[in-house]
Design a protein around this motif. Structure first.
Motif, PDB file in Angstrom:
ATOM      1  N   THR A   1     -22.799  86.657   7.457  1.00 51.21           N
ATOM      2  CA  THR A   1     -23.050  86.281   6.070  1.00 51.21           C
ATOM      3  C   THR A   1     -22.179  85.093   5.694  1.00 51.21           C
ATOM      4  OG1 THR A   1     -21.363  87.848   5.317  1.00 51.21           O
ATOM      5  CG2 THR A   1     -23.641  88.643   5.428  1.00 51.21           C
ATOM      6  N   GLY A   2     -22.343  84.616   4.489  1.00 47.09           N
ATOM      7  CA  GLY A   2     -21.545  83.507   4.001  1.00 47.09           C
ATOM      8  C   GLY A   2     -20.149  83.957   3.614  1.00 47.09           C
ATOM      9  N   PRO A   3     -19.356  83.065   3.003  1.00 47.25           N
ATOM     10  CA  PRO A   3     -17.988  83.419   2.596  1.00 47.25           C
ATOM     11  C   PRO A   3     -17.997  84.474   1.504  1.00 47.25           C
ATOM     12  CG  PRO A   3     -18.629  81.285   1.699  1.00 47.25           C
ATOM     13  CD  PRO A   3     -19.707  81.679   2.652  1.00 47.25           C
ATOM     14  N   PRO A   4     -16.928  85.248   1.410  1.00 44.33           N
ATOM     15  CA  PRO A   4     -16.863  86.281   0.363  1.00 44.33           C
ATOM     16  C   PRO A   4     -16.930  85.669  -1.031  1.00 44.33           C
ATOM     17  CG  PRO A   4     -15.144  86.602   2.019  1.00 44.33           C
ATOM     18  CD  PRO A   4     -15.735  85.255   2.279  1.00 44.33           C
ATOM     19  N   VAL A   5     -17.513  86.434  -1.955  1.00 46.73           N
ATOM     20  CA  VAL A   5     -17.631  86.037  -3.350  1.00 46.73           C
ATOM     21  C   VAL A   5     -16.975  87.122  -4.192  1.00 46.73           C
ATOM     22  CG1 VAL A   5     -19.215  85.536  -5.245  1.00 46.73           C
ATOM     23  CG2 VAL A   5     -19.781  84.799  -2.922  1.00 46.73           C
TER      24      VAL A   5
ATOM     25  N   VAL B   1     -11.737  91.619  -6.495  1.00 50.76           N
ATOM     26  CA  VAL B   1     -12.617  92.280  -5.524  1.00 50.76           C
ATOM     27  C   VAL B   1     -13.609  91.255  -5.000  1.00 50.76           C
ATOM     28  CG1 VAL B   1     -14.485  93.943  -5.260  1.00 50.76           C
ATOM     29  CG2 VAL B   1     -12.407  94.603  -6.470  1.00 50.76           C
ATOM     30  N   ASN B   2     -13.698  91.127  -3.676  1.00 52.60           N
ATOM     31  CA  ASN B   2     -14.696  90.207  -3.127  1.00 52.60           C
ATOM     32  C   ASN B   2     -15.547  90.897  -2.075  1.00 52.60           C
ATOM     33  OD1 ASN B   2     -13.274  90.115  -0.634  1.00 52.60           O
ATOM     34  ND2 ASN B   2     -12.083  88.357  -1.298  1.00 52.60           N
ATOM     35  N   ARG B   3     -16.761  90.447  -1.967  1.00 50.73           N
ATOM     36  CA  ARG B   3     -17.723  90.993  -1.022  1.00 50.73           C
ATOM     37  C   ARG B   3     -18.553  89.845  -0.451  1.00 50.73           C
ATOM     38  NH1 ARG B   3     -14.764  94.567  -1.866  1.00 50.73           N
ATOM     39  NH2 ARG B   3     -15.178  96.665  -2.672  1.00 50.73           N
TER      40      ARG B   3
END
Length: 250
Positions: A208-212, A177-179
């Motif tokens: 926003t920045g890249p997904p985490v 799961v990334n957000r």
């Protein structure tokens, strides 16, 4: 707090949470003692209470952020999601229109871009309500989609930190799961920029920045606590909940 810092003639906080509302009023008055702060205890679904507040205080700009947003919970409780997120938004927007507000800004979610569950579908419907009212009675309506904001109620970070403090385990739905995450103050700053730029009818999205991944986030928080992920603080995966997805498409 950022709106107060911009120097409005007065500031109105409307909520149905009496304790949160009173705490907010006290904090604002302490930080800006010369600013008139009005606390209104009301429900967004009750048109008569909204009318009384709007008639008495005559806000020119309305930031509407009241919404249910817990995905699995709303999957099993769809009617409250529609009542608050859709019809509550409609009541606020109509009250603002009736009482001469110049601008209405709906705080939405990036998940409304591609609705895949009750929460995101209800938020998209709320956006459509506001867009339909744009320009009526001279009121400008715009939408600002905020991603996963760190520091809001419901943020996963305090939950993970509390589990780390207890020694674990940290429970996550799925390792992939990334957000995309954004600090709440930065999200509000972008919201106010969108308000200043918007002509009416637009949908703004915070960049926003890249997904985490949740796994990366949890491991980072465990390291910050001076512990070792897995060895000292175990991570347990419970599976995706109702309505949850691995990736959120913009």
């Amino acid at each position: 707090h950022q709106v107060a810092a911009a120097g409005p003639a007065s500031l109105i906080a409307l909520d149905h949470d009496e304790h949160g509302l009173q705490a907010l009023k006290g904090a604002l008055e302490a930080a800006w003692p010369q600013l008139p702060v009005h606390a209104v205890l009301a429900d967004v679904n009750l048109a008569h209470s909204l009318d009384e507040a709007f008639r008495r205080l005559r806000p020119q700009v309305v930031f509407h952020a009241a919404a249910y947003s817990h995905v699995p919970l709303l999957e099993s409780n769809p009617l409250p999601a529609l009542q608050v997120n859709v019809f509550g938004t409609r009541e606020v927007a109509l009250a603002a229109e009736r009482h001469g507000a110049v601008s209405l800004v709906l705080v939405s979610t990036e998940r409304a871009a591609r609705p895949v569950n009750v929460m995101s579908a209800s938020r998209r419907l709320a956006e459509m309500v506001c867009q339909a009212l744009d320009g009526r009675a001279g009121m400008r309506c715009l939408v600002f989609r905020l991603g996963s904001a760190l520091g809001t109620l419901g943020s996963i970070v305090p939950q993970i930190e509390a589990q780390i403090a207890r020694g674990g385990p940290v429970t996550l739905s799925h390792p992939e799961v990334n957000r995309t995450y954004l600090p709440l103050p930065e999200g509000v700053r972008l919201l106010l920029q969108a308000f200043a730029m918007g002509q009416g009818g637009e949908v703004f999205t915070a960049r926003t920045g890249p997904p985490v991944t949740l796994k990366e986030l949890a491991e980072h928080l465990i390291h910050l606590a001076g512990r070792r992920p897995g060895a000292e603080v175990p991570i347990v995966y419970t599976g995706l909940g109702p309505g949850e997805v691995l990736h959120e498409e913009p």
